[in-house]
Design a protein around this motif. Sequence first.
Motif, PDB file in Angstrom:
ATOM      1  N   PRO A 100       0.826  -1.210   0.000  1.00 60.81           N
ATOM      2  CA  PRO A 100       0.000   0.000   0.000  1.00 60.81           C
ATOM      3  C   PRO A 100       0.858   1.256   0.000  1.00 60.81           C
ATOM      4  N   ASP A 101       0.246   2.338  -0.403  1.00 58.31           N
ATOM      5  CA  ASP A 101       0.929   3.627  -0.422  1.00 58.31           C
ATOM      6  C   ASP A 101       1.227   4.069   1.009  1.00 58.31           C
ATOM      7  N   PRO A 102       2.500   4.372   1.333  1.00 59.51           N
ATOM      8  CA  PRO A 102       2.832   4.817   2.694  1.00 59.51           C
ATOM      9  C   PRO A 102       2.110   6.084   3.110  1.00 59.51           C
ATOM     10  N   LYS A 103       1.561   6.830   2.153  1.00 55.57           N
ATOM     11  CA  LYS A 103       0.852   8.053   2.484  1.00 55.57           C
ATOM     12  C   LYS A 103      -0.532   7.780   3.083  1.00 55.57           C
ATOM     13  N   LEU A 104      -1.021   6.549   2.931  1.00 52.29           N
ATOM     14  CA  LEU A 104      -2.337   6.227   3.490  1.00 52.29           C
ATOM     15  C   LEU A 104      -2.278   6.287   5.013  1.00 52.29           C
ATOM     16  N   PRO A 105      -3.326   6.801   5.646  1.00 50.47           N
ATOM     17  CA  PRO A 105      -3.284   6.986   7.102  1.00 50.47           C
ATOM     18  C   PRO A 105      -3.147   5.666   7.870  1.00 50.47           C
ATOM     19  N   ASN A 106      -3.730   4.593   7.353  1.00 48.93           N
ATOM     20  CA  ASN A 106      -3.655   3.297   8.043  1.00 48.93           C
ATOM     21  C   ASN A 106      -2.718   2.344   7.314  1.00 48.93           C
ATOM     22  N   PHE A 107      -1.649   2.889   6.773  1.00 47.21           N
ATOM     23  CA  PHE A 107      -0.702   2.142   5.942  1.00 47.21           C
ATOM     24  C   PHE A 107      -0.245   0.846   6.603  1.00 47.21           C
ATOM     25  N   THR A 108       0.124   0.879   7.864  1.00 46.10           N
ATOM     26  CA  THR A 108       0.691  -0.297   8.528  1.00 46.10           C
ATOM     27  C   THR A 108      -0.343  -1.379   8.816  1.00 46.10           C
ATOM     28  N   GLU A 109      -1.637  -1.035   8.776  1.00 50.17           N
ATOM     29  CA  GLU A 109      -2.681  -2.006   9.092  1.00 50.17           C
ATOM     30  C   GLU A 109      -3.208  -2.734   7.855  1.00 50.17           C
ATOM     31  N   LEU A 110      -2.806  -2.303   6.666  1.00 45.84           N
ATOM     32  CA  LEU A 110      -3.357  -2.863   5.434  1.00 45.84           C
ATOM     33  C   LEU A 110      -2.593  -4.114   5.019  1.00 45.84           C
ATOM     34  N   PRO A 111      -3.284  -5.104   4.436  1.00 45.36           N
ATOM     35  CA  PRO A 111      -2.609  -6.328   3.975  1.00 45.36           C
ATOM     36  C   PRO A 111      -1.642  -6.008   2.830  1.00 45.36           C
ATOM     37  N   PHE A 112      -0.384  -6.262   3.053  1.00 43.01           N
ATOM     38  CA  PHE A 112       0.674  -5.835   2.126  1.00 43.01           C
ATOM     39  C   PHE A 112       0.463  -6.350   0.711  1.00 43.01           C
ATOM     40  N   SER A 113       0.168  -7.634   0.578  1.00 40.54           N
ATOM     41  CA  SER A 113       0.140  -8.256  -0.750  1.00 40.54           C
ATOM     42  C   SER A 113      -1.132  -7.969  -1.537  1.00 40.54           C
ATOM     43  N   ASN A 114      -2.086  -7.234  -0.949  1.00 43.43           N
ATOM     44  CA  ASN A 114      -3.320  -6.876  -1.663  1.00 43.43           C
ATOM     45  C   ASN A 114      -3.190  -5.552  -2.403  1.00 43.43           C
ATOM     46  N   TYR A 115      -2.039  -4.902  -2.301  1.00 42.47           N
ATOM     47  CA  TYR A 115      -1.869  -3.579  -2.871  1.00 42.47           C
ATOM     48  C   TYR A 115      -0.650  -3.548  -3.788  1.00 42.47           C
ATOM     49  N   ALA A 116      -0.695  -2.635  -4.753  1.00 40.66           N
ATOM     50  CA  ALA A 116       0.453  -2.422  -5.637  1.00 40.66           C
ATOM     51  C   ALA A 116       0.361  -1.027  -6.226  1.00 40.66           C
ATOM     52  N   ARG A 117       1.519  -0.513  -6.633  1.00 39.29           N
ATOM     53  CA  ARG A 117       1.589   0.772  -7.328  1.00 39.29           C
ATOM     54  C   ARG A 117       2.423   0.591  -8.585  1.00 39.29           C
ATOM     55  N   VAL A 118       1.899   1.116  -9.685  1.00 40.13           N
ATOM     56  CA  VAL A 118       2.555   0.996 -10.986  1.00 40.13           C
ATOM     57  C   VAL A 118       2.783   2.393 -11.537  1.00 40.13           C
ATOM     58  N   SER A 119       3.983   2.650 -12.042  1.00 37.23           N
ATOM     59  CA  SER A 119       4.278   3.992 -12.545  1.00 37.23           C
ATOM     60  C   SER A 119       5.076   3.926 -13.839  1.00 37.23           C
ATOM     61  N   LEU A 120       4.929   4.971 -14.615  1.00 38.17           N
ATOM     62  CA  LEU A 120       5.649   5.130 -15.874  1.00 38.17           C
ATOM     63  C   LEU A 120       5.992   6.600 -16.014  1.00 38.17           C
ATOM     64  N   SER A 121       7.249   6.888 -16.313  1.00 33.44           N
ATOM     65  CA  SER A 121       7.691   8.258 -16.529  1.00 33.44           C
ATOM     66  C   SER A 121       8.500   8.287 -17.810  1.00 33.44           C
ATOM     67  N   SER A 122       8.194   9.253 -18.679  1.00 28.21           N
ATOM     68  CA  SER A 122       8.855   9.285 -19.980  1.00 28.21           C
ATOM     69  C   SER A 122       8.985  10.705 -20.481  1.00 28.21           C
ATOM     70  N   ASP A 123      10.048  10.951 -21.226  1.00 23.82           N
ATOM     71  CA  ASP A 123      10.246  12.244 -21.869  1.00 23.82           C
ATOM     72  C   ASP A 123       9.860  12.219 -23.342  1.00 23.82           C
ATOM     73  N   SER A 124       9.307  11.104 -23.785  1.00 20.64           N
ATOM     74  CA  SER A 124       8.961  10.991 -25.198  1.00 20.64           C
ATOM     75  C   SER A 124       7.485  10.654 -25.343  1.00 20.64           C
ATOM     76  N   ALA A 125       6.993  10.727 -26.577  1.00 16.66           N
ATOM     77  CA  ALA A 125       5.557  10.577 -26.829  1.00 16.66           C
ATOM     78  C   ALA A 125       5.106   9.139 -26.651  1.00 16.66           C
ATOM     79  N   LEU A 126       3.969   8.959 -26.006  1.00 14.02           N
ATOM     80  CA  LEU A 126       3.376   7.632 -25.823  1.00 14.02           C
ATOM     81  C   LEU A 126       2.700   7.235 -27.133  1.00 14.02           C
ATOM     82  N   ASP A 127       3.288   6.245 -27.821  1.00 15.01           N
ATOM     83  CA  ASP A 127       2.834   5.938 -29.173  1.00 15.01           C
ATOM     84  C   ASP A 127       1.831   4.801 -29.240  1.00 15.01           C
ATOM     85  N   LYS A 128       1.464   4.227 -28.115  1.00 12.41           N
ATOM     86  CA  LYS A 128       0.465   3.166 -28.124  1.00 12.41           C
ATOM     87  C   LYS A 128      -0.289   3.170 -26.799  1.00 12.41           C
ATOM     88  N   ASP A 129      -1.477   2.550 -26.811  1.00 15.24           N
ATOM     89  CA  ASP A 129      -2.329   2.553 -25.627  1.00 15.24           C
ATOM     90  C   ASP A 129      -1.627   1.889 -24.451  1.00 15.24           C
TER      91      ASP A 129
END
Length: 895
Positions: free
Chosen positions: A213-242
């Motif tokens: 889970p996101d550490p910014k969540l107020p109850n971060f330590t109480e949440l089941p770890f493996s039920n959460y995920a964060r996915v990110s993408l950062s790019s300086d070029s044009a996204l050419d496909k969906d």
Amino acid sequence: MSQAISLHGLYYYFEKRVVSLPLIAVHAEGSIKDFVAQVKLTQTYSNDATVPIEAKYSFPIPARATVCSFVMIKQDGTRVVGSVQEKQEAREAYNAAVSHGQQASLMEQQTPDVFQVSVGNIPSNEQVQIELAYATELAEDEENDSIRFHLPVHIGARYGTPPQSAPSPFSSTAFISSSSKTPFLNIAMSVEAIAPISKIGCPSHTVSTELGPDPKLPNFTELPFSNYARVSLSSDSALDKDFVLTIKSVGLDTPRCIAEPHPTRDTVALGLTLVPRFKLPDLSRQEFVFLVDRSGSMRRKRIEAAKKALIVMLRALPHQESLFQIASFGDYITFLWNDGSKPYNQETLEAATRHVDGMDADYGGTDIQYALEQCFRARKRDRPMSLLVLTDGDAWDLDRVLSAVKSAVVGTPANAFLRVSVLGIGNSASTAMCEGIARLGNGTCMMVGEEETSFTGKIARMLRATRTPPISNISVDWGRAAAKEEMVATSDEDEFEIVDETNEKRALNIFDETDDPIEVDSTLAPQPPPVVLPPPPAVQQAPFKLEKLFPTIRLHVYAILQGKAIPETVVIRGSTANGAEIELPIGVTLSRLQTAPGAPPAVHALAAREIIQDLEDGRHALVATLANSDDNDLLARTVKASVVRLGKTYSISSSHTSFVAVAESMHTLPPTSMHYSAPPQAHSPGSRGATSQSASPYGVRSGSSAAPAVHARDYQPSAISTAAGSRGVESAAPFPREGGGTRSLAPEEPKQSQADGQDFAASPPSKWKTSRSAPQPQAVRGAPVEDESSANALEALARLQSFDGCFSLEVLGIIKLATDIQTVRNMFPVGATDRIVATVVALAFLSMKLGAFLDRDSWEGIYDKAQQYVEAALQNMAMTETVDMLETKVAGMLA
């Protein structure tokens, strides 16, 4: 035909030139919970011109999504929140504000999956941000217990004339761009599942994935770890496909119903979803037609993948009393057999196979309406017909395409009904068109991404649905009419009841793991008065009438209930043609989605969008409420009034409602005096008559309305793109590998990169090691991971299967034995033919070898057919051995 012109960002047209506004930043932020995703898109533009300007751009969203928030943010940070108004009123308010020098913005729906934003009076040398939010339901993915999130970035090449006319094309040398910085993209997705996440995949891009889970969540330590995920993408070029994200977690397919009380209104929205798993005898005496897009845009990978899927699917057709046909379309349409569909037998199967092998993408453009009409015209009238469409195209005149499907389906007799299903391929396929055809065709729709070179599993799922007998009288009891004590469901009895011919009930699991009119009060007058609608009914359901329930195809049903009472249980009921009665109670839980600031609750927004879709499709009971049922004008105005009320009530954009945001400022700008001339159309190769739509959601589209101001080039840019290359990721936790053994990596970094998919162990660590080269995908909990060699082996094996399901000993050219064939024969009862032996060998190979790498849906059709052949042969020989017994013996003798 000229090439599509690739432009970036926001444009206006001035003195015969297209001038771009620099796109400073793009940020997409999303949250996935249950079967719903909320997405917020923020685009920052800068006007580097010396005068205030007005600009336009278009962007796509999934057709099943609904825009529910729109904000314009000025450079000084002032947030101008858009409100929903009737479409013409919103346009007039925007034009009035711009003419008075006020900064304003307008967002209008052009098609269900294309929206246009106009931004007026952008001050010189200032930035402006456009922030919009939408909610979307999620579709099932290839595997069981998996869902698919889709962020479209292209508006594909579309056949026909766009909604706003434009003059003839001219040379791309007329286009210039102002100097601009490289577009900067950020995508951040948070995922919350009801059970541990076993796999996250991104078949479209290289992303970073962090479990927990996101550490910014107020109850971060109480949440089941493996039920959460964060996915990110950062790019300086044009996204050419969906951008496509897939999530696998136990329980995603289970029947669920979530309730969402509205924070300010006296209503509750309910969203029900499940992936049915039941098996009924195949529908007999049916006509199957494969309609294959062979336009120029289908060339190379797309047409080759379509051919592989067709080879396998042709073997999965029922071999008794079936007719079939293959049609190819582009600018025109041709049929394999000009005199109509042929009986399914060995001779016609071989002819169809040769025809598929000779296919190429050489039919020009994509006139899908004409192709559909010709298929409907040529159909047999003495039996049901299933039309399966494979296309990567689109049409601007969506209404006419859908009207052709609706007209063909309505009025067909019960014993000769029509189903139309669609597989949309790649970035250019419109979700509005594909899903609309399937919705009105009482069929199924699935989409495959640009990088997915094999879609045999998805088309197999569609074909299985076509073979399923229709389930009629489907209804949902939302708990408003029955007493609460009558709706109590047990957690372990989610079953259907079937009444057979002996009147003895038996259970049929549809999941083996666990009419309300809007009345009007209006009178006719020489000048039509405004339609006066009564209060909404107690229950508004969408779809208005449930026409279909198919195995392995996710079902979504919504309802808006008046009042705050939340039912404990909802019940699905229905029946089949052979007298089977179904009933499935589903417990109701509160929604865990958090409403974004300024946006309406997501489930309410999705429910309202679905109700509006029914109204636009003509699926409603409004005609029964009219004083004159033949007054089509009154009916149209009543439908519009109902759509407007829903749009305003739940703050969503629609065909009759738009968002408008007008800045209240003491210092207005002088209205711009430069005039807009409509920019040219361009045509993409292989799409004759198609306006160029190679674009991203953060750009513009060809074709704009002429208005007295400087306007953006309504053209398709390719505004955001990720860098090429991919990284593989290995879990720090050990898990079994194919062939034995485990792997274990020490944790190093808190994030991972991935190109296609990452399987997580049951107890994942908090850190991940990043590898520079992509490892071979690993299976989790028996989940198959498809590879190209396995797909090729499946195609080769399918080519050897006869129309009745059997194989010859030619299969030994593909299947390797650990012993000689005589030893295998000795395991069979006396009298077993070579065809029985070879067919059992093929069964064992499919389930034990290919089944480890390919999704079951992709090979189940030819497997079931082969199994039925052996069962019938053993019965004719009066043998005591079963197919399963023989298959188990042979499995141990495979190399």
